[in-house]
Design a protein around this motif. Sequence first.
Motif, PDB file in Angstrom:
ATOM      1  N   GLU A   3       0.847  -1.190   0.000  1.00  0.00           N
ATOM      2  CA  GLU A   3       0.000   0.000   0.000  1.00  0.00           C
ATOM      3  C   GLU A   3       0.882   1.240   0.000  1.00  0.00           C
ATOM      4  O   GLU A   3       1.915   1.283   0.658  1.00  0.00           O
ATOM      5  CB  GLU A   3      -0.915  -0.008   1.224  1.00  0.00           C
ATOM      6  N   MET A   4       0.446   2.240  -0.742  1.00  0.00           N
ATOM      7  CA  MET A   4       1.212   3.473  -0.838  1.00  0.00           C
ATOM      8  C   MET A   4       0.423   4.629  -0.251  1.00  0.00           C
ATOM      9  O   MET A   4      -0.790   4.703  -0.427  1.00  0.00           O
ATOM     10  CB  MET A   4       1.559   3.787  -2.297  1.00  0.00           C
ATOM     11  N   ASN A   5       1.136   5.515   0.382  1.00  0.00           N
ATOM     12  CA  ASN A   5       0.549   6.750   0.885  1.00  0.00           C
ATOM     13  C   ASN A   5       0.445   7.754  -0.250  1.00  0.00           C
ATOM     14  O   ASN A   5       1.044   7.585  -1.310  1.00  0.00           O
ATOM     15  CB  ASN A   5       1.431   7.344   1.986  1.00  0.00           C
ATOM     16  N   PHE A   6      -0.294   8.830   0.008  1.00  0.00           N
ATOM     17  CA  PHE A   6      -0.453   9.887  -0.987  1.00  0.00           C
ATOM     18  C   PHE A   6       0.906  10.377  -1.488  1.00  0.00           C
ATOM     19  O   PHE A   6       1.133  10.499  -2.684  1.00  0.00           O
ATOM     20  CB  PHE A   6      -1.255  11.061  -0.403  1.00  0.00           C
ATOM     21  N   GLN A  42       5.203  15.746   4.475  1.00  0.00           N
ATOM     22  CA  GLN A  42       5.167  16.807   5.477  1.00  0.00           C
ATOM     23  C   GLN A  42       3.952  17.713   5.332  1.00  0.00           C
ATOM     24  O   GLN A  42       3.813  18.668   6.075  1.00  0.00           O
ATOM     25  CB  GLN A  42       6.448  17.639   5.400  1.00  0.00           C
ATOM     26  N   GLY A  43       3.094  17.436   4.377  1.00  0.00           N
ATOM     27  CA  GLY A  43       1.910  18.251   4.180  1.00  0.00           C
ATOM     28  C   GLY A  43       1.110  17.740   3.011  1.00  0.00           C
ATOM     29  O   GLY A  43       1.539  16.819   2.303  1.00  0.00           O
ATOM     30  N   TYR A  44      -0.069  18.320   2.826  1.00  0.00           N
ATOM     31  CA  TYR A  44      -0.951  17.950   1.730  1.00  0.00           C
ATOM     32  C   TYR A  44      -1.327  19.207   0.944  1.00  0.00           C
ATOM     33  O   TYR A  44      -1.448  20.282   1.513  1.00  0.00           O
ATOM     34  CB  TYR A  44      -2.244  17.309   2.249  1.00  0.00           C
ATOM     35  N   PRO A  45      -1.559  19.026  -0.347  1.00  0.00           N
ATOM     36  CA  PRO A  45      -2.025  20.170  -1.145  1.00  0.00           C
ATOM     37  C   PRO A  45      -3.476  20.503  -0.813  1.00  0.00           C
ATOM     38  O   PRO A  45      -4.205  19.679  -0.254  1.00  0.00           O
ATOM     39  CB  PRO A  45      -1.895  19.669  -2.581  1.00  0.00           C
ATOM     40  N   GLU A  46      -3.866  21.698  -1.183  1.00  0.00           N
ATOM     41  CA  GLU A  46      -5.260  22.097  -1.034  1.00  0.00           C
ATOM     42  C   GLU A  46      -6.104  21.268  -1.998  1.00  0.00           C
ATOM     43  O   GLU A  46      -5.601  20.731  -2.988  1.00  0.00           O
ATOM     44  CB  GLU A  46      -5.405  23.588  -1.335  1.00  0.00           C
ATOM     45  N   ILE A  47      -7.397  21.200  -1.738  1.00  0.00           N
ATOM     46  CA  ILE A  47      -8.283  20.337  -2.519  1.00  0.00           C
ATOM     47  C   ILE A  47      -8.276  20.685  -4.002  1.00  0.00           C
ATOM     48  O   ILE A  47      -8.295  19.789  -4.856  1.00  0.00           O
ATOM     49  CB  ILE A  47      -9.726  20.339  -1.950  1.00  0.00           C
ATOM     50  N   LYS A  49      -5.808  21.769  -5.709  1.00  0.00           N
ATOM     51  CA  LYS A  49      -4.557  21.240  -6.271  1.00  0.00           C
ATOM     52  C   LYS A  49      -4.623  19.719  -6.402  1.00  0.00           C
ATOM     53  O   LYS A  49      -4.075  19.146  -7.345  1.00  0.00           O
ATOM     54  CB  LYS A  49      -3.355  21.627  -5.396  1.00  0.00           C
ATOM     55  N   ILE A  50      -5.310  19.065  -5.467  1.00  0.00           N
ATOM     56  CA  ILE A  50      -5.468  17.608  -5.544  1.00  0.00           C
ATOM     57  C   ILE A  50      -6.292  17.243  -6.780  1.00  0.00           C
ATOM     58  O   ILE A  50      -5.960  16.313  -7.514  1.00  0.00           O
ATOM     59  CB  ILE A  50      -6.119  17.057  -4.252  1.00  0.00           C
ATOM     60  N   ILE A  51      -7.344  18.003  -7.041  1.00  0.00           N
ATOM     61  CA  ILE A  51      -8.166  17.770  -8.235  1.00  0.00           C
ATOM     62  C   ILE A  51      -7.333  17.992  -9.493  1.00  0.00           C
ATOM     63  O   ILE A  51      -7.395  17.216 -10.448  1.00  0.00           O
ATOM     64  CB  ILE A  51      -9.416  18.673  -8.212  1.00  0.00           C
ATOM     65  N   LEU A  52      -6.524  19.039  -9.485  1.00  0.00           N
ATOM     66  CA  LEU A  52      -5.662  19.318 -10.633  1.00  0.00           C
ATOM     67  C   LEU A  52      -4.632  18.198 -10.821  1.00  0.00           C
ATOM     68  O   LEU A  52      -4.358  17.782 -11.959  1.00  0.00           O
ATOM     69  CB  LEU A  52      -4.965  20.674 -10.442  1.00  0.00           C
ATOM     70  N   LEU A  53      -4.080  17.680  -9.720  1.00  0.00           N
ATOM     71  CA  LEU A  53      -3.151  16.543  -9.812  1.00  0.00           C
ATOM     72  C   LEU A  53      -3.839  15.333 -10.441  1.00  0.00           C
ATOM     73  O   LEU A  53      -3.256  14.646 -11.280  1.00  0.00           O
ATOM     74  CB  LEU A  53      -2.625  16.173  -8.422  1.00  0.00           C
ATOM     75  N   SER A  54      -5.085  15.090 -10.045  1.00  0.00           N
ATOM     76  CA  SER A  54      -5.856  13.992 -10.605  1.00  0.00           C
ATOM     77  C   SER A  54      -6.012  14.161 -12.115  1.00  0.00           C
ATOM     78  O   SER A  54      -5.884  13.201 -12.874  1.00  0.00           O
ATOM     79  CB  SER A  54      -7.225  13.946  -9.917  1.00  0.00           C
ATOM     80  N   ASP A  55      -6.259  15.392 -12.546  1.00  0.00           N
ATOM     81  CA  ASP A  55      -6.405  15.673 -13.980  1.00  0.00           C
ATOM     82  C   ASP A  55      -5.071  15.532 -14.714  1.00  0.00           C
ATOM     83  O   ASP A  55      -5.007  14.956 -15.798  1.00  0.00           O
ATOM     84  CB  ASP A  55      -6.962  17.076 -14.202  1.00  0.00           C
ATOM     85  N   ILE A  56      -4.015  16.067 -14.138  1.00  0.00           N
ATOM     86  CA  ILE A  56      -2.694  16.028 -14.778  1.00  0.00           C
ATOM     87  C   ILE A  56      -2.240  14.587 -14.986  1.00  0.00           C
ATOM     88  O   ILE A  56      -1.755  14.217 -16.056  1.00  0.00           O
ATOM     89  CB  ILE A  56      -1.654  16.808 -13.944  1.00  0.00           C
TER      90      ILE A  56
END
Length: 142
Positions: A3-6, A42-47, A49-56
């Motif tokens: 299993e992998m983390n974000f 050490q942190g997470y992107p804002e939502i 940015k997460i949606i944009l990562l999903s698209d990219i």
Amino acid sequence: MIEMNFYEKLQKLRKRNGLSQEQLAGELGVSRQAVSKWESGQGYPEIDKIILLSDIFKVSLDDLLREDNHIAVNNDSIKLDLKDIWILINRSFKKISYSYQIIVWMVIICTGIIIVFGALNLIYTMGAYIGKLLNYAYSLHF
């Protein structure tokens, strides 16, 4: 499968797509340090940015965020359209020097010319054989 983390998925996807942290940061409109922070857990992107990562990366939000979901590792499960292929070629070209780019384009152009001339030669040859065959068939009937 492990299993992998974000942060592990993010790093794997970025590398698989041939992007540096700086390039990904540019596409997201954030600093390279922010991407580095996310990839080190050490942190997470804002939502947004997460949606944009999903698209990219063309993965679902579930695949990106859930620890029990795995991103596809084999190339058979990656679906690319021509736009994606063009983007990957452009990214790859940015990594090589201008002289190598010229050589690559020359190889591509020469290969295209060879294919075109090969096809024309095949058409000409087939036409000649068909002509001989028709002449032979004509001589048998008359």
